[in-house]
Design an enzyme around this catalytic site. Structure first.
Site, PDB file in Angstrom:
ATOM      1  N   LYS A 187       0.843  -1.198   0.000  1.00  0.00           N
ATOM      2  CA  LYS A 187       0.000   0.000   0.000  1.00  0.00           C
ATOM      3  C   LYS A 187       0.883   1.255   0.000  1.00  0.00           C
ATOM      4  O   LYS A 187       1.896   1.300   0.698  1.00  0.00           O
ATOM      5  CB  LYS A 187      -0.907  -0.027   1.230  1.00  0.00           C
ATOM      6  CG  LYS A 187      -1.977   1.059   1.269  1.00  0.00           C
ATOM      7  CD  LYS A 187      -2.876   0.841   2.501  1.00  0.00           C
ATOM      8  CE  LYS A 187      -3.953   1.907   2.614  1.00  0.00           C
ATOM      9  NZ  LYS A 187      -4.792   1.726   3.836  1.00  0.00           N
ATOM     10  N   SER A 205      -9.811   2.120   2.926  1.00  0.00           N
ATOM     11  CA  SER A 205      -8.945   2.864   2.040  1.00  0.00           C
ATOM     12  C   SER A 205      -8.002   2.001   1.212  1.00  0.00           C
ATOM     13  O   SER A 205      -7.498   2.429   0.179  1.00  0.00           O
ATOM     14  CB  SER A 205      -8.107   3.854   2.867  1.00  0.00           C
ATOM     15  OG  SER A 205      -7.225   3.155   3.728  1.00  0.00           O
ATOM     16  N   SER A 257      -9.756  -0.496   7.018  1.00  0.00           N
ATOM     17  CA  SER A 257      -9.223  -0.403   5.650  1.00  0.00           C
ATOM     18  C   SER A 257      -8.518  -1.635   5.103  1.00  0.00           C
ATOM     19  O   SER A 257      -8.178  -1.685   3.919  1.00  0.00           O
ATOM     20  CB  SER A 257      -8.282   0.786   5.541  1.00  0.00           C
ATOM     21  OG  SER A 257      -9.032   1.971   5.559  1.00  0.00           O
TER      22      SER A 257
END
Ligand code: GLN
Length: 507
Positions: A82, A157, A181
């Site tokens: 990420k 997210s 997330s």
């Protein structure tokens, strides 16, 4: 092993590598080819590092050929990270314009551990700006699309990290979970996601959203793969003052044992009724029935303070975020914008112009909210109150774990919604995390795994498992057992039922 390397699990790939049936270079190349074929449609990556990944793969292959005995089991298995994690020499944007062009001079501890274990890093995955969101639509670089239906959100997210594993662009990915997330994107993409105990994985080099809530963890296609990855990134780090002074928990052993006989499972009364989609509830009930059939003792447990978790979270998170994001001041990193029509702008004017241009609406919304909640005169009424609710939520968990070994609930109240559906309605976006947020507030570990497809829309649903702090291995024991029973009932893994992306329009 399947002939298509991109479809194999990390555990299968690790076996193939150990037996020298495949090479890491072959594996990385297969993933790069897959990324080239489908990421135009999925848009899960913000940056692909083909050269870097191939170089790491070559190094692992050379070491294996030379008979190196110290190779980690996952050495040579590629991974995506990420874009909230600092990666030396590789851009790190956090999905924001304000960090565009920033190349960190150091690795986050998680990244350093991946490199040390020999996992080639394929690139950085898309995310909501500074990890604020539940759909990845708040990324300044455009949304990621759900591999099950390209018109739908992949969650957020960390929609990028879950989408890469769901789209077979990587067998493994790293996500971060501040309010859900990792778990919510896992649920809506039909993948596995784990938020470890707070302090179980180092936050050093993770660009902070809310420091008391943030935790990095695995995004994978199987529970065993999540355990293997958890054991690489977990364990004490002196660079993080909130890191637990203990080695990574025995998650791999637990995933391999996959046993629930005699286990006490609590169904959280407050999470699952009204507001939860019928198909989400139906698949959840069936999964719980499977656990019961396998010898678990299932009871209902009430956690009354969970009703206030979302409200407390949306005071605590913006408060911490407003403070953490103050460092993006146009002086230290990334973007610098000069105010128009000002001859000799002051530092404050440059800061204001940069933050105005560099931050998106959701980030600004939360900075304003957080600054307000922390301001003198309001502190006790908002932040102070929210901290008290946080304590009550921890107390509810403690009381529940006196009665049961693990708690369960649906992960997310709905399946993946259409892109654009909730963009103008922040409150309904926030509600996506109603079931995941309590774990962050209390610091306890949580896992989401696929529970099936909702009848009404044919999209993936997730079940969440929660355990007491530092008992992460329990998630893996229950998760692996449930996964085995569910896959048996479907006759194949859930993801095998997803549409063929290369046949889709635009792919
Ligand atoms: N969706 C939640 C939020 O917007 C959770 C974010 C996260 O876990 N990073 O805050």
């Amino acid at each position: 092993m399947t002939t298509d390397l991109t479809r194999a699990s990390a555990a299968e790939l690790a076996d193939g590598l150990a037996r020298k049936e495949i090479s890491s270079v072959e594996l990385v190349q297969a993933q790069l080819d897959r990324i080239a074929a489908v990421d135009g449609a999925v848009h899960a990556f913000l940056h692909v590092d083909a050269e870097g990944a191939l170089a790491s793969a070559r190094e692992v292959d050379d070491r294996r050929a030379a008979g190196d005995e110290d190779l980690h089991v996952l050495a040579g298995v590629p991974i995506a990270v990420k874009d909230v994690m600092a990666t030396r020499g590789m851009p790190t944007t956090c999905g924001s314009r304000i960090l565009e062009g920033w190349v960190p001079p150091y690795d986050a501890t998680v990244v350093a551990r991946l490199r040390a274990a020999g996992l080639p890093i394929l690139g950085k995955t898309n995310m909501d700006e500074f990890a604020m969101g539940s759909s990845t639509e708040h990324s300044a670089y455009g949304p990621t699309h759900n591999p099950w239906d390209l018109d739908r959100i992949p969650g957020g997210s960390g929609g990028g990290s879950s989408a890469v594993v769901a789209a077979y662009e990587a067998p493994l990915a790293i996500g971060t979970d501040t309010g859900g997330s990792i778990r919510q994107p896992a649920a809506v993409t039909g993948t596995v996601g784990v938020k470890p105990t707070y302090g179980g994985v180092s936050r050093y080099g993770l660009v902070a959203l809310a420091s008391s809530l943030d935790q990095a963890g695995p995004c994978t296609r199987t529970v065993l793969d999540a355990a293997l990855l958890h054991s690489v990134i977990g364990g004490h780090d002196p660079m993080d003052s909130t890191s637990i002074a203990a080695p990574a928990p025995p998650v791999v052993e637990s995933a391999r044992r996959a046993d629930v006989a005699g286990l006490r499972v609590g169904v959280i009364k407050e999470l699952g009724g009204e507001g939860y989609q019928a198909g989400v509830r139906a698949r959840f009930d069936e999964a719980v029935a499977l656990l019961e059939g396998a010898g678990a003792e299932v009871v209902e447990v009430s956690c009354p303070s969970f009703d206030y978790a979302l409200a407390a979270y949306y005071l605590i998170l913006p408060s911490e975020a407003s403070s953490n994001l103050a460092k993006f001041d146009a002086m230290r990193y990334g973007l610098r914008v000069l105010p128009e029509g000002v001859d000799a702008p002051s530092a404050e004017q440059v800061m204001a112009a940069t933050r105005d241009a560099g931050f998106g609406d959701e980030v600004k919304r939360r900075i304003i909210l957080g600054t307000y909640a922390l301001s003198s005169g309001y502190y006790d009424a908002y932040y102070g109150q929210a901290q008290k609710v946080r304590r009550l939520i921890s107390n509810d968990f403690a009381a529940a774990f006196d009665k049961v070994d693990v708690l369960v609930s649906p992960t997310s109240p709905t399946t993946a919604f259409k892109l654009g559906d909730k963009l103008d309605d922040p409150m309904s976006m926030y509600l996506q995390d109603v079931a995941t947020i309590p774990a962050n507030l209390a610091g306890v570990p949580g896992m989401s795994l696929p529970s099936g497809l909702a009848d009404e829309d044919g999209l993936p649903t997730g079940i969440q498992i929660l355990a007491p702090a530092t008992q992460d291995e329990r998630l893996y024991g229950v998760g692996a057992a449930l996964e085995r029973m569910l896959v048996q009932s479907w006759g194949r893994p859930l993801l095998a039922q997803a549409p063929d992306l290369t046949a889709l329009k635009g792919a």
